[in-house]
Write a protein that holds these residues in place. Structure first.
Motif, PDB file in Angstrom:
ATOM      1  N   ASN A 103       0.833  -1.202   0.000  1.00 11.56           N
ATOM      2  CA  ASN A 103       0.000   0.000   0.000  1.00 11.56           C
ATOM      3  C   ASN A 103       0.872   1.259   0.000  1.00 11.56           C
ATOM      4  O   ASN A 103       0.641   2.181  -0.789  1.00 11.56           O
ATOM      5  N   GLU A 104       1.890   1.290   0.860  1.00  8.79           N
ATOM      6  CA  GLU A 104       2.780   2.452   0.949  1.00  8.79           C
ATOM      7  C   GLU A 104       3.561   2.671  -0.346  1.00  8.79           C
ATOM      8  O   GLU A 104       3.842   3.805  -0.720  1.00  8.79           O
ATOM      9  N   GLN A 105       3.918   1.581  -1.028  1.00  5.48           N
ATOM     10  CA  GLN A 105       4.728   1.664  -2.240  1.00  5.48           C
ATOM     11  C   GLN A 105       3.872   1.690  -3.516  1.00  5.48           C
ATOM     12  O   GLN A 105       4.397   1.645  -4.624  1.00  5.48           O
ATOM     13  N   VAL A 106       2.564   1.755  -3.350  1.00  3.61           N
ATOM     14  CA  VAL A 106       1.605   1.796  -4.451  1.00  3.61           C
ATOM     15  C   VAL A 106       1.842   0.617  -5.404  1.00  3.61           C
ATOM     16  O   VAL A 106       2.038   0.786  -6.607  1.00  3.61           O
ATOM     17  N   LYS A 107       1.849  -0.565  -4.830  1.00  2.00           N
ATOM     18  CA  LYS A 107       1.991  -1.809  -5.584  1.00  2.00           C
ATOM     19  C   LYS A 107       0.814  -2.705  -5.225  1.00  2.00           C
ATOM     20  O   LYS A 107       0.205  -2.546  -4.166  1.00  2.00           O
ATOM     21  N   THR A 108       0.534  -3.665  -6.068  1.00  2.84           N
ATOM     22  CA  THR A 108      -0.487  -4.632  -5.700  1.00  2.84           C
ATOM     23  C   THR A 108       0.110  -5.588  -4.670  1.00  2.84           C
ATOM     24  O   THR A 108       1.326  -5.809  -4.648  1.00  2.84           O
ATOM     25  N   PRO A 109      -0.724  -6.165  -3.808  1.00  2.00           N
ATOM     26  CA  PRO A 109      -0.213  -7.112  -2.827  1.00  2.00           C
ATOM     27  C   PRO A 109       0.549  -8.280  -3.461  1.00  2.00           C
ATOM     28  O   PRO A 109       1.596  -8.681  -2.949  1.00  2.00           O
ATOM     29  N   ILE A 110       0.060  -8.802  -4.587  1.00  8.87           N
ATOM     30  CA  ILE A 110       0.740  -9.948  -5.205  1.00  8.87           C
ATOM     31  C   ILE A 110       2.091  -9.533  -5.789  1.00  8.87           C
ATOM     32  O   ILE A 110       3.049 -10.318  -5.762  1.00  8.87           O
ATOM     33  N   GLU A 111       2.208  -8.308  -6.305  1.00 11.88           N
ATOM     34  CA  GLU A 111       3.504  -7.834  -6.808  1.00 11.88           C
ATOM     35  C   GLU A 111       4.533  -7.794  -5.681  1.00 11.88           C
ATOM     36  O   GLU A 111       5.665  -8.253  -5.837  1.00 11.88           O
TER      37      GLU A 111
END
Length: 159
Positions: A103-111
């Motif tokens: 969330n903090e890095q603006v990525k999807t959880p699976i990524e």
């Protein structure tokens, strides 16, 4: 190459549904990239904050939870030479930390989970990013190459 996976999911998250086949593909891609073709086994435990915190303190003297901990197999060389399946070791991945970092890095959880899986697997086979800048750069470059093979972008661009 045959990969045996032991998957323990103590923490489940609806935003991160883990499939054994996907995990196997990520590990296989990682090992093939570094040209390790031997049959192997790996244990993966998906845990919560408390267990990650306790293990990180116990083994690394760091008083906080962490995204991934790697516990390489420490079998003696003479044993490793006579077994067919190489035990790589165990990964402990803290699902709440992975979700928060994603969330903090603006990525999807699976990524982000995939990145932690690649990162941890590299640790299991001896790569380290804490001993020197050169080692860190080598490990990060491998991660970027492996993640690209999996269709994911460079996780270090936004940092």
């Amino acid at each position: 190459m045959k990969i045996s996976i032991s998957l323990q999911q103590d923490v489940l998250a609806p935003e991160l549904v883990l499939k054994r086949a996907y995990i196997k593909k990520v590990i296989e891609t990682t090992l093939r990239h570094i040209q390790l073709a031997q049959d192997c086994e790996i244990g993966i435990a998906c845990v919560g904050i408390d267990e990650s915190h306790q293990l990180n303190f116990q083994y690394r003297q760091k008083d906080k939870p962490t995204n991934v901990l790697s516990f390489p197999s420490d079998l003696p060389e003479d044993v490793l030479n006579v077994i067919d399946c190489l035990p790589l070791g165990d990964l402990v991945i803290c699902i709440p930390v992975v979700l928060q970092e994603a969330n903090e890095q603006v990525k999807t959880p699976i990524e982000h989970f995939t990145h932690m899986l690649v990162h941890g697997t590299l640790h299991l086979i001896g790569y380290d990013h804490e001993t020197s800048t050169e080692d860190a750069e080598e490990m990060e470059a491998l991660e970027v190459e492996i993640l690209a093979k999996l269709g994911l972008t460079n996780p270090y661009l936004s940092e």
